[in-house]
Design a protein around this motif. Structure first.
Motif, PDB file in Angstrom:
ATOM      1  N   LEU A 177       0.831  -1.208   0.000  1.00  0.00           N
ATOM      2  CA  LEU A 177       0.000   0.000   0.000  1.00  0.00           C
ATOM      3  C   LEU A 177       0.864   1.256   0.000  1.00  0.00           C
ATOM      4  CD1 LEU A 177      -2.767   1.394   0.193  1.00  0.00           C
ATOM      5  CD2 LEU A 177      -2.611   1.149   2.688  1.00  0.00           C
ATOM      6  N   LEU A 178       1.879   1.293   0.866  1.00  0.00           N
ATOM      7  CA  LEU A 178       2.751   2.463   0.938  1.00  0.00           C
ATOM      8  C   LEU A 178       3.515   2.676  -0.366  1.00  0.00           C
ATOM      9  CD1 LEU A 178       4.284   2.191   4.534  1.00  0.00           C
ATOM     10  CD2 LEU A 178       2.311   3.532   3.779  1.00  0.00           C
ATOM     11  N   GLU A 179       3.888   1.572  -0.997  1.00  0.00           N
ATOM     12  CA  GLU A 179       4.582   1.688  -2.281  1.00  0.00           C
ATOM     13  C   GLU A 179       3.668   2.282  -3.337  1.00  0.00           C
ATOM     14  OE1 GLU A 179       7.412  -1.093  -5.152  1.00  0.00           O
ATOM     15  OE2 GLU A 179       5.941  -2.050  -3.832  1.00  0.00           O
ATOM     16  N   GLU A 180       2.410   1.858  -3.332  1.00  0.00           N
ATOM     17  CA  GLU A 180       1.450   2.340  -4.329  1.00  0.00           C
ATOM     18  C   GLU A 180       1.110   3.809  -4.103  1.00  0.00           C
ATOM     19  OE1 GLU A 180      -0.428   2.686  -7.488  1.00  0.00           O
ATOM     20  OE2 GLU A 180       0.009   0.575  -7.059  1.00  0.00           O
ATOM     21  N   THR A 181       0.713   4.160  -2.883  1.00  0.00           N
ATOM     22  CA  THR A 181       0.305   5.548  -2.616  1.00  0.00           C
ATOM     23  C   THR A 181       1.502   6.491  -2.632  1.00  0.00           C
ATOM     24  OG1 THR A 181       0.408   5.081  -0.231  1.00  0.00           O
ATOM     25  CG2 THR A 181      -1.735   4.903  -1.309  1.00  0.00           C
ATOM     26  N   GLY A 182       2.661   6.006  -2.219  1.00  0.00           N
ATOM     27  CA  GLY A 182       3.853   6.856  -2.244  1.00  0.00           C
ATOM     28  C   GLY A 182       4.273   7.216  -3.655  1.00  0.00           C
ATOM     29  N   SER A 183       4.039   6.310  -4.607  1.00  0.00           N
ATOM     30  CA  SER A 183       4.414   6.593  -6.000  1.00  0.00           C
ATOM     31  C   SER A 183       3.593   7.737  -6.589  1.00  0.00           C
ATOM     32  CB  SER A 183       4.225   5.327  -6.856  1.00  0.00           C
ATOM     33  OG  SER A 183       2.852   4.984  -6.987  1.00  0.00           O
ATOM     34  N   ARG A 184       2.458   8.038  -5.968  1.00  0.00           N
ATOM     35  CA  ARG A 184       1.613   9.132  -6.478  1.00  0.00           C
ATOM     36  C   ARG A 184       2.266  10.499  -6.291  1.00  0.00           C
ATOM     37  NH1 ARG A 184      -4.194   7.462  -3.826  1.00  0.00           N
ATOM     38  NH2 ARG A 184      -4.268   5.321  -4.621  1.00  0.00           N
ATOM     39  N   ARG A 185       3.234  10.591  -5.408  1.00  0.00           N
ATOM     40  CA  ARG A 185       3.906  11.879  -5.204  1.00  0.00           C
ATOM     41  C   ARG A 185       4.673  12.298  -6.455  1.00  0.00           C
ATOM     42  NH1 ARG A 185       3.448  13.252   0.091  1.00  0.00           N
ATOM     43  NH2 ARG A 185       3.047  11.544   1.559  1.00  0.00           N
ATOM     44  N   TYR A 186       4.867  11.359  -7.377  1.00  0.00           N
ATOM     45  CA  TYR A 186       5.637  11.654  -8.589  1.00  0.00           C
ATOM     46  C   TYR A 186       4.820  11.420  -9.857  1.00  0.00           C
ATOM     47  CZ  TYR A 186       8.953  10.675  -4.875  1.00  0.00           C
ATOM     48  OH  TYR A 186       9.597  10.654  -3.660  1.00  0.00           O
ATOM     49  N   ILE A 187       3.565  11.049  -9.719  1.00  0.00           N
ATOM     50  CA  ILE A 187       2.768  10.682 -10.878  1.00  0.00           C
ATOM     51  C   ILE A 187       2.391  11.916 -11.693  1.00  0.00           C
ATOM     52  CG2 ILE A 187       0.476  10.843  -9.807  1.00  0.00           C
ATOM     53  CD1 ILE A 187      -0.243   8.208 -11.173  1.00  0.00           C
ATOM     54  N   ASP A 188       2.435  11.784 -13.013  1.00  0.00           N
ATOM     55  CA  ASP A 188       2.060  12.852 -13.935  1.00  0.00           C
ATOM     56  C   ASP A 188       0.544  13.027 -13.894  1.00  0.00           C
ATOM     57  OD1 ASP A 188       1.375  14.351 -16.255  1.00  0.00           O
ATOM     58  OD2 ASP A 188       3.245  13.757 -17.209  1.00  0.00           O
TER      59      ASP A 188
ATOM     60  N   THR B  13      -0.751  12.936   2.819  1.00  0.00           N
ATOM     61  CA  THR B  13      -0.690  11.808   1.907  1.00  0.00           C
ATOM     62  C   THR B  13      -1.322  12.181   0.572  1.00  0.00           C
ATOM     63  OG1 THR B  13      -2.836  10.753   2.346  1.00  0.00           O
ATOM     64  CG2 THR B  13      -1.052  10.334   3.931  1.00  0.00           C
ATOM     65  N   GLU B  14      -1.160  11.290  -0.400  1.00  0.00           N
ATOM     66  CA  GLU B  14      -1.794  11.465  -1.704  1.00  0.00           C
ATOM     67  C   GLU B  14      -3.034  10.589  -1.825  1.00  0.00           C
ATOM     68  OE1 GLU B  14      -1.215  13.577  -4.116  1.00  0.00           O
ATOM     69  OE2 GLU B  14       0.507  14.535  -3.171  1.00  0.00           O
ATOM     70  N   TRP B  15      -3.585  10.176  -0.690  1.00  0.00           N
ATOM     71  CA  TRP B  15      -4.832   9.415  -0.713  1.00  0.00           C
ATOM     72  C   TRP B  15      -5.965  10.306  -1.220  1.00  0.00           C
ATOM     73  CZ3 TRP B  15      -5.777   5.635   3.922  1.00  0.00           C
ATOM     74  CH2 TRP B  15      -4.635   4.850   4.131  1.00  0.00           C
ATOM     75  N   THR B  16      -6.923   9.699  -1.897  1.00  0.00           N
ATOM     76  CA  THR B  16      -8.101  10.432  -2.334  1.00  0.00           C
ATOM     77  C   THR B  16      -9.121  10.497  -1.194  1.00  0.00           C
ATOM     78  OG1 THR B  16      -9.229   8.453  -3.149  1.00  0.00           O
ATOM     79  CG2 THR B  16      -7.765   9.610  -4.691  1.00  0.00           C
ATOM     80  N   ASP B  17     -10.110  11.363  -1.350  1.00  0.00           N
ATOM     81  CA  ASP B  17     -11.173  11.465  -0.346  1.00  0.00           C
ATOM     82  C   ASP B  17     -11.894  10.129  -0.173  1.00  0.00           C
ATOM     83  OD1 ASP B  17     -10.642  14.102   0.127  1.00  0.00           O
ATOM     84  OD2 ASP B  17     -12.282  14.878  -1.096  1.00  0.00           O
ATOM     85  N   THR B  18     -12.112   9.437  -1.289  1.00  0.00           N
ATOM     86  CA  THR B  18     -12.819   8.156  -1.240  1.00  0.00           C
ATOM     87  C   THR B  18     -12.031   7.135  -0.422  1.00  0.00           C
ATOM     88  OG1 THR B  18     -13.834   8.574  -3.390  1.00  0.00           O
ATOM     89  CG2 THR B  18     -13.793   6.294  -2.621  1.00  0.00           C
ATOM     90  N   GLU B  19     -10.721   7.098  -0.613  1.00  0.00           N
ATOM     91  CA  GLU B  19      -9.879   6.145   0.110  1.00  0.00           C
ATOM     92  C   GLU B  19      -9.853   6.460   1.604  1.00  0.00           C
ATOM     93  OE1 GLU B  19      -6.560   5.004  -3.282  1.00  0.00           O
ATOM     94  OE2 GLU B  19      -6.450   6.937  -2.280  1.00  0.00           O
ATOM     95  N   ILE B  20      -9.734   7.736   1.932  1.00  0.00           N
ATOM     96  CA  ILE B  20      -9.714   8.130   3.344  1.00  0.00           C
ATOM     97  C   ILE B  20     -11.050   7.803   4.001  1.00  0.00           C
ATOM     98  CG2 ILE B  20      -9.561  10.094   4.925  1.00  0.00           C
ATOM     99  CD1 ILE B  20      -7.588  11.364   2.948  1.00  0.00           C
ATOM    100  N   ALA B  21     -12.135   8.118   3.314  1.00  0.00           N
ATOM    101  CA  ALA B  21     -13.465   7.834   3.863  1.00  0.00           C
ATOM    102  C   ALA B  21     -13.649   6.340   4.092  1.00  0.00           C
ATOM    103  CB  ALA B  21     -14.542   8.367   2.920  1.00  0.00           C
ATOM    104  N   ALA B  22     -13.156   5.522   3.160  1.00  0.00           N
ATOM    105  CA  ALA B  22     -13.300   4.069   3.291  1.00  0.00           C
ATOM    106  C   ALA B  22     -12.523   3.552   4.491  1.00  0.00           C
ATOM    107  CB  ALA B  22     -12.828   3.383   2.014  1.00  0.00           C
ATOM    108  N   ALA B  23     -11.315   4.065   4.686  1.00  0.00           N
ATOM    109  CA  ALA B  23     -10.494   3.624   5.816  1.00  0.00           C
ATOM    110  C   ALA B  23     -11.106   4.045   7.142  1.00  0.00           C
ATOM    111  CB  ALA B  23      -9.082   4.191   5.678  1.00  0.00           C
ATOM    112  N   ILE B  24     -11.567   5.285   7.224  1.00  0.00           N
ATOM    113  CA  ILE B  24     -12.188   5.775   8.460  1.00  0.00           C
ATOM    114  C   ILE B  24     -13.483   5.002   8.742  1.00  0.00           C
ATOM    115  CG2 ILE B  24     -13.251   7.757   9.580  1.00  0.00           C
ATOM    116  CD1 ILE B  24     -10.209   7.920   9.400  1.00  0.00           C
ATOM    117  N   ALA B  25     -14.223   4.677   7.689  1.00  0.00           N
ATOM    118  CA  ALA B  25     -15.464   3.908   7.864  1.00  0.00           C
ATOM    119  C   ALA B  25     -15.161   2.525   8.426  1.00  0.00           C
ATOM    120  CB  ALA B  25     -16.196   3.785   6.529  1.00  0.00           C
ATOM    121  N   ARG B  26     -14.080   1.921   7.990  1.00  0.00           N
ATOM    122  CA  ARG B  26     -13.703   0.609   8.526  1.00  0.00           C
ATOM    123  C   ARG B  26     -13.382   0.702  10.022  1.00  0.00           C
ATOM    124  NH1 ARG B  26      -9.296  -2.858   5.674  1.00  0.00           N
ATOM    125  NH2 ARG B  26     -10.019  -4.204   7.370  1.00  0.00           N
ATOM    126  N   VAL B  27     -12.725   1.787  10.411  1.00  0.00           N
ATOM    127  CA  VAL B  27     -12.436   1.988  11.835  1.00  0.00           C
ATOM    128  C   VAL B  27     -13.732   2.132  12.612  1.00  0.00           C
ATOM    129  CG1 VAL B  27     -11.414   3.562  13.520  1.00  0.00           C
ATOM    130  CG2 VAL B  27     -10.153   2.988  11.442  1.00  0.00           C
TER     131      VAL B  27
END
Length: 471
Positions: A28-39, A311-325
């Motif tokens: 997960l960290l590898e995937e979301t971290g790569s967004r810091r450089y994505i075009d 982070t470079e997480w989207t709103d949808t991803e953050i909402a999903a994670a918080i909802a799981r908590v």
């Protein structure tokens, strides 16, 4: 699908998995971290504007106007002229200072022209925003030293090689007194005194110098000189940024759009802004272990704003994670470890982030059960029985089903797998409590990639634990 959309699809799948697993978190960290450089140039003007808006407090005059201007510039084969001004007032930087740089990086990767304005002239005045007293002015030597330290520490979050550097002394130093008087004749004093911090200081009998009163004028002249399309700033600088719109209009220019960013709350959870003076900050110069540990100490309620800020997480991803908590299918501690890993990975790389995670867990979370005397569950004998039944027989849960479900609802029902490489703790959802023990263990080992790995397996319910053998 855009490159960002493809990344979101991959990360969303990982976010639905067990985040207590080191392997899942590393991917997960590898995937979301790569967004810091994505075009991000393949995003439409509307998508670009919405992505910026998702991390800001306010866009004036509106998100639709930002999208419209992006489209106009794109039609002319140009990018927006983006400006962020910084007064290098200190050599040490903390995570609160990173927020505008992350937004600026997004603009940069969208193909827009970014200017980082060094307030070498205005730093000698001192930005009064949010201050209860006059800020001490800086010397040229102070400014040069602080700027060098700032770049070194912020570099992990922003590409300084793709930015235009300007200094506002270029146009403010030669500004003549007659020019200033002519400009001030068009600016009502009431507009300058709208600022709440100014009014509070005057009401308290604190000093307010003329240089501070003129600071918004100086900052606005920066926008005039650069003919900005967009200026970024903290939410506490809104009136300064709006002054830029006014002066540009007075000079016959198209007024800039204003993008304000949130002021980050400190790690102590008191509600105070992150600052060195209050000690509630995370220094960018801190070690990987210190950064990880500091973030792990924050109140749970700060996870959402911190995920949004750093982070470079989207709103949808953050909402999903918080909802799981909130639904108790994800332990807050597991999400917090992911957040801490995101920040450390940005500063020091993925390898250091995973090492800091392992170090924290070894120090505070993991306890080896190898030498602990505990009951034994024979999977050959009890494998077809439900976990609730096993808990009742071995760990004396009464009544079995309701007690097991209650523990599971509180994220207290887990399988713990100890191997030579360490310990994996997997939260078992409530529905697993009434399923056969052997099936749950086998599926959990497979999903964690531990099938065929030698080690001990434990069933943990709250503080009670039993070793599972005969698998």
């Amino acid at each position: 699908m855009t490159r960002l959309g493809e990344s979101v699809a991959r990360a969303s799948e990982l976010l639905s998995q067990e985040l207590s697993s080191d392997k899942t978190v590393e991917r997960l960290l590898e995937e979301t971290g790569s967004r810091r450089y994505i075009d991000l140039t393949d995003l439409s003007p509307t998508e670009q504007a919405e992505l910026i808006a998702s991390r800001t407090v306010e866009i004036l005059p509106g998100v639709a106007e930002l999208a419209k201007r992006i489209e106009e510039r794109r039609g002319a084969g140009q990018g927006l002229a983006i400006k962020l001004g910084i007064d290098p007032t200190a050599a040490d930087v903390h995570l609160g200072h990173v927020v505008p740089m992350i937004i600026l990086s997004r603009f940069q990767r969208m193909g827009h022209d970014v200017t980082l304005l060094i307030g070498d002239f205005t730093a000698k005045i001192g930005d009064p925003s949010g201050r209860t007293a006059e800020r001490p002015p800086l010397t040229d030597e102070d400014i040069a030293r602080n700027l060098a330290g700032y770049q070194d520490q912020v570099r992990p979050f922003f590409d300084f090689g793709q930015v235009n550097f300007r200094q506002n002394s270029e146009w403010l130093a030669p500004y003549t007194f007659p020019e200033l008087l002519g400009l001030l004749s068009q600016v009502p004093v009431s507009q300058l005194l709208q600022r709440e911090d100014f009014r509070n200081r005057l009401a308290d009998g604190s000093g307010l110098t003329m240089s501070e009163l003129l600071y918004p004028i100086a900052q606005a002249l920066d926008s005039v000189a650069l003919e900005c399309d967009v200026e970024l700033g903290g939410a506490d600088q809104l009136l300064n940024l709006q002054m830029g719109r006014k002066l540009m209009e007075l000079r016959g220019q198209r007024p800039q759009l204003v993008v304000t960013m949130p002021l980050i709350e400190g790690t102590d959870g008191t509600g105070a802004k992150m600052s060195k003076s209050k000690g509630n900050y995370v220094a960018l110069s801190a070690t990987a272990d210190d950064v990880f540990g500091k973030i792990m100490s924050i109140p749970d309620r700060l996870m959402k704003p911190y995920l949004e800020a750093w982070t470079e997480w989207t709103d949808t991803e953050i909402a999903a994670a918080i909802a799981r908590v909130e639904k108790r299918s994800l332990h807050p501690m597991d999400l917090k470890k992911v957040l801490a890993g995101e920040v450390v990975a940005a500063l020091y790389g993925l390898e250091k982030a995973m090492a800091a995670r392992a170090g924290f867990v070894a120090q505070f979370s993991k306890k080896s059960f190898t030498d602990v005397e505990s009951p034994v569950v024979d999977a050959g004998e009890h494998g077809t029985e439900s976990i609730a039944t096993v808990l009742s027989k071995v760990l004396e849960f009464q009544p079995s089903a309701s007690a097991a479900r209650r523990v599971a609802k509180q994220n207290g029902l887990r399988l713990v797998i100890e191997t030579e490489g360490g310990q994996e703790s997997v939260v078992l959802p409530e529905a697993q409590a009434v399923r056969p023990l052997a099936e749950v263990v086998t599926e959990t080992l497979a999903s964690a990639g531990l099938t065929g790995v030698s080690g001990a397996v434990y069933l943990k319910a709250g503080r009670k634990i039993a070793q599972v053998r005969g698998l």
